[in-house]
Design a protein around this motif. Sequence first.
Motif, PDB file in Angstrom:
ATOM      1  N   ARG D 166       0.834  -1.207   0.000  1.00  0.00           N
ATOM      2  CA  ARG D 166       0.000   0.000   0.000  1.00  0.00           C
ATOM      3  C   ARG D 166       0.865   1.252   0.000  1.00  0.00           C
ATOM      4  NH1 ARG D 166      -4.052  -0.530   4.983  1.00  0.00           N
ATOM      5  NH2 ARG D 166      -2.072  -0.798   6.103  1.00  0.00           N
ATOM      6  N   LYS D 170       1.440   6.471  -7.387  1.00  0.00           N
ATOM      7  CA  LYS D 170       0.521   6.173  -8.493  1.00  0.00           C
ATOM      8  C   LYS D 170       0.818   7.129  -9.633  1.00  0.00           C
ATOM      9  CE  LYS D 170      -1.970   4.235  -5.007  1.00  0.00           C
ATOM     10  NZ  LYS D 170      -1.646   4.402  -3.564  1.00  0.00           N
ATOM     11  N   THR D 175      -2.804   0.894 -12.154  1.00  0.00           N
ATOM     12  CA  THR D 175      -4.170   0.377 -11.954  1.00  0.00           C
ATOM     13  C   THR D 175      -4.218  -0.604 -10.785  1.00  0.00           C
ATOM     14  OG1 THR D 175      -3.727  -1.418 -13.529  1.00  0.00           O
ATOM     15  CG2 THR D 175      -4.768   0.564 -14.408  1.00  0.00           C
ATOM     16  N   PRO D 177      -4.679  -2.274  -7.453  1.00  0.00           N
ATOM     17  CA  PRO D 177      -5.322  -1.876  -6.200  1.00  0.00           C
ATOM     18  C   PRO D 177      -4.419  -2.162  -5.006  1.00  0.00           C
ATOM     19  CG  PRO D 177      -6.298  -3.917  -7.022  1.00  0.00           C
ATOM     20  CD  PRO D 177      -5.258  -3.498  -8.021  1.00  0.00           C
ATOM     21  N   GLU D 178      -4.511  -1.325  -3.995  1.00  0.00           N
ATOM     22  CA  GLU D 178      -3.744  -1.581  -2.776  1.00  0.00           C
ATOM     23  C   GLU D 178      -4.305  -2.824  -2.098  1.00  0.00           C
ATOM     24  OE1 GLU D 178      -3.470   1.996  -0.416  1.00  0.00           O
ATOM     25  OE2 GLU D 178      -1.987   2.759  -1.857  1.00  0.00           O
ATOM     26  N   THR D 179      -3.461  -3.496  -1.354  1.00  0.00           N
ATOM     27  CA  THR D 179      -3.934  -4.684  -0.651  1.00  0.00           C
ATOM     28  C   THR D 179      -3.316  -4.733   0.737  1.00  0.00           C
ATOM     29  OG1 THR D 179      -4.034  -7.091  -0.623  1.00  0.00           O
ATOM     30  CG2 THR D 179      -2.083  -6.125  -1.631  1.00  0.00           C
TER      31      THR D 179
END
Lengths: 312, 312, 312, 312
Positions: D166, D170, D175, D177-179
């Motif tokens: 995270r 960007k 594209t 997504p953070e996890t």
Amino acid sequence: MAIVLGANQYGKAEVRLVRVRRDGPRHELRDLTVGIALAGDLAEVHRSGDNAHVLPTDSQKNTVYAFAREHGVDQVEEFGLLLARHFVRSVPAISRARVELTEHGWQRLGPHSFQRDGSEIRTATVTVDADGAVDAADPDGATGGTTVESGISGLVLLNSTDSEFRGYLKDRYTTLPETDDRILATAVEARWRHADVGPTDPGRDWAESYAGVRAALVGAFVETYSRSLQQTLYAMGHRVLAERPEIAQLRLALPNRHHLLVDLAPFGLDNPGEVFVATDRPYGLIEGTVTRTPEDGTAAEDGTAAEDGTAA
Amino acid sequence: MAIVLGANQYGKAEVRLVRVRRDGPRHELRDLTVGIALAGDLAEVHRSGDNAHVLPTDSQKNTVYAFAREHGVDQVEEFGLLLARHFVRSVPAISRARVELTEHGWQRLGPHSFQRDGSEIRTATVTVDADGAVDAADPDGATGGTTVESGISGLVLLNSTDSEFRGYLKDRYTTLPETDDRILATAVEARWRHADVGPTDPGRDWAESYAGVRAALVGAFVETYSRSLQQTLYAMGHRVLAERPEIAQLRLALPNRHHLLVDLAPFGLDNPGEVFVATDRPYGLIEGTVTRTPEDGTAAEDGTAAEDGTAA
Amino acid sequence: MAIVLGANQYGKAEVRLVRVRRDGPRHELRDLTVGIALAGDLAEVHRSGDNAHVLPTDSQKNTVYAFAREHGVDQVEEFGLLLARHFVRSVPAISRARVELTEHGWQRLGPHSFQRDGSEIRTATVTVDADGAVDAADPDGATGGTTVESGISGLVLLNSTDSEFRGYLKDRYTTLPETDDRILATAVEARWRHADVGPTDPGRDWAESYAGVRAALVGAFVETYSRSLQQTLYAMGHRVLAERPEIAQLRLALPNRHHLLVDLAPFGLDNPGEVFVATDRPYGLIEGTVTRTPEDGTAAEDGTAAEDGTAA
Amino acid sequence: MAIVLGANQYGKAEVRLVRVRRDGPRHELRDLTVGIALAGDLAEVHRSGDNAHVLPTDSQKNTVYAFAREHGVDQVEEFGLLLARHFVRSVPAISRARVELTEHGWQRLGPHSFQRDGSEIRTATVTVDADGAVDAADPDGATGGTTVESGISGLVLLNSTDSEFRGYLKDRYTTLPETDDRILATAVEARWRHADVGPTDPGRDWAESYAGVRAALVGAFVETYSRSLQQTLYAMGHRVLAERPEIAQLRLALPNRHHLLVDLAPFGLDNPGEVFVATDRPYGLIEGTVTRTPEDGTAAEDGTAAEDGTAA
């Protein structure tokens, strides 16, 4: 109910042979990998370790090199027949010999200079059975069944259009969108059996046959508008049998090397069939046999043979 | 004495890209594998897990695909320069970008049909340093050092004669007999650095340069009577530098793919350079650099540079 | 004589699945590669490109992932049965499904940490035929033949003594000296068929069976004084069938990974079985099946089955 | 500007050696692959093909086998030092020898029976420079610089949780997504340099050192809550240097073997971190060095060294 030995065979695998022919300043080169598998009366070696019936795999390897010197190496099918017949005839316990050969191609650069030809390889698998009696008047005559399968591996083909995939079955787990324009790419793995290989094979032109089959496979791939890789497979096999009367049957294994269209919309870009990611795994794998109307019903056995309108 | 972070870099490796150009019915195909490695102010991510300076490797991958659509893909060196400059210029923390590209060749079979070209691949490694200041008046101008190395891999060559190996040092462990006629085979791995790559590179013809270097390498291999693979290596490198003024330096790694003459005497046969076993392991590995007289003494550093009588 | 379609199948190969079970802080891990091959009424797709009977390979792949979530993944044989039965029952045109699974092992390092277990892999091949009618009252009941083959690959074993090779057949091409002490090394490739797999398989303990077969294979290799690799092969197969009544048949392919004693005499040294060169190619390849006395004569068909004194 | 030879070396690569120690019925096994690279006064062989300074790579191979008999093979570092010193001292033209060794592990199954240990291999790279004069009074004393790097390859590790990614940069092409919960998996490739390797190395316990470094690497991977693979890399390297005073520096290359969470929503299923697809390509590649505060400024050279709060 006792425990018994079932089918078995043994032999030397991956014997690497390079044969140079030096008739004058212009050399010829053959580069083969040879594998041998022998079967027969081998129960004792398995059960008691009695090796009396076992010709060492080392001797098999030596035979490859010695035969290359004595007989030369021209066409892989011929060299395979020579070896397979030798083992069946000279080793009493052996009733079947199978020889697998792969030929690595080289392009000529000069009188004695060569460059390896990519990943495409030519193959042959020769099987000789000694289930009949040797004709005393012709001890060199083949006595049992002989089959010759030629083949090709690593022939990678791609059409950048004229391929669609639509109208398929959709179930609960189907998310694939239909497409009317995709890349179709595959690595051709083909094996074809020659008809009527007799004990003597006088004057069969293996090189011409190989070139003809290869051209038919490539031609059908290039010229077929594809609704599925299965359809392309069948077109390739059909063309080989239609054009090459010497071929009895052809098997194809065609991996579908998926090229996925990249979604460029997040970057404000369209992608009209131009940018793809080539994937390794998973891949579709399409396998099929194309054969001639069986006289003995063999093809019908698997329930999938179906007569084709186009006569050979 | 404390523990500290040393040299480091990160990026996406093995991005597979296939680019189709569809200007009319005749398609063009480019098939690349791209790897990216970025270095710069990345100490915090290592020490505290603070990712503020980290452009995800996933974004790097996306950039490859988006650039392929926006800019097209023609020569690997150009596409690499485009990508490397982008990362150095657009990611503040990044001071160096290295892009490695390999191009897999395809032969044309038809307007939109292709066949993969063997194992030979063309490579490029582009490195862009952002060690200078960006010119505010020309923000797109390259500001740091840029190096472009082109290369070739998997080019397998063989001479079936005109190769000897004699007069070498013999020690207690030497059993190799001298030979005046052997097979010489290798898989060429070459990397060459282009001279004077500037920030703008107007009109460099990368394709012509590649073809010229490749022809020089192959020509020297074919035409050199070889007393050792080292001699052949130097002849190959020398010819490239002699014929291609745009190349500053060339490195070669040449495995000696040994082909051993088979002893057929136990079978009552001679073997006058005709039957060989091609071996995989072990192999000799000959590595060398050919360069131009250094103005800054670089080549002398390793103590092995020595002036050559033949001027470029 | 017309050209017809013969045997054919298609499916998705090499679907990579990692399944984590997260019941509390201690996770369980399953790591599989799954391949699916479907056969049935597929003539039209080959001949006309009509895809109405074709479940896309992409849907097959999705099914693997969805079933992993819905049903979990425990034993590979169970997961394979689940998938194979699904395809045969839910796709009308499909009359046979074959699912090949390989499991990559991981050792536990912590509650949610794991280390990959070498090259050894566990395999299963499940084939379900839909040649009977579905029982309307029990639509989930299997209706056709089902076979389950478990297997192991990449189990590399070596004995540094207690292996000899003597008393073999010598022909003109035999130069191999007899030996009464050699290294015997192989990479075990085994496949064994489970007896009496019925439509429901209540409570079969696949994990215990696998562990038992593996132990029998390893135990027989270690404890057999070997006069040939054939003898070791048979001892391995015999022990499996003798100890595991649930196994009907076992096939083994054992490459003989030759370790050649180095001749150190030129250096004034002896070599009493201590220094070897491990070779890659060529290698012997020993293949054999061990089975139970057939009630239907199957094993006799190949002419090599022979009753064994030791009853199971 | 003339064309000159730059850095060069040559030697035998991939020499396969299996050494059995037969002190009584319980055998010991060592399985190595050895590569040798020699550099020195080799200009003439390149330029004129004069081989007087060239010790054949075949002799180098013979030396490996003879030394295995004469000196035995215990720790790879020791065997490498023995070989490297031999070449530098006995071949007048050679001023530097580098020996690369990889050891393939075997588990014991019995007194003379073994099973191969997966893909993990232990490595050593030994470099000996002969840049000083040989001490006439101690001709066996090492005279030049000696470095020993030990290493590990193919150690595949996976955490099924305690990994997030995270807070990253960007850009337009991001594209991802953070996890806050992902699988973290890698194949560790590590090389570490031993401090203060002198000419004689009395009593260094290479086996204990290897075991200690390996345990530190694995321990840090398992116990680190990971915010990025970079952070995990640094934690691994830091722990090695903190726990092992004999190690001067460690380099790590960690491929990020992406496990992608499968989107099961189209099938009406959630996927709370349970079903993943393991991907081969592309992958992230994280590379970094962890070192000690340089007294000679080495680490600072690359501009990325930064002092760490934690003293060793």
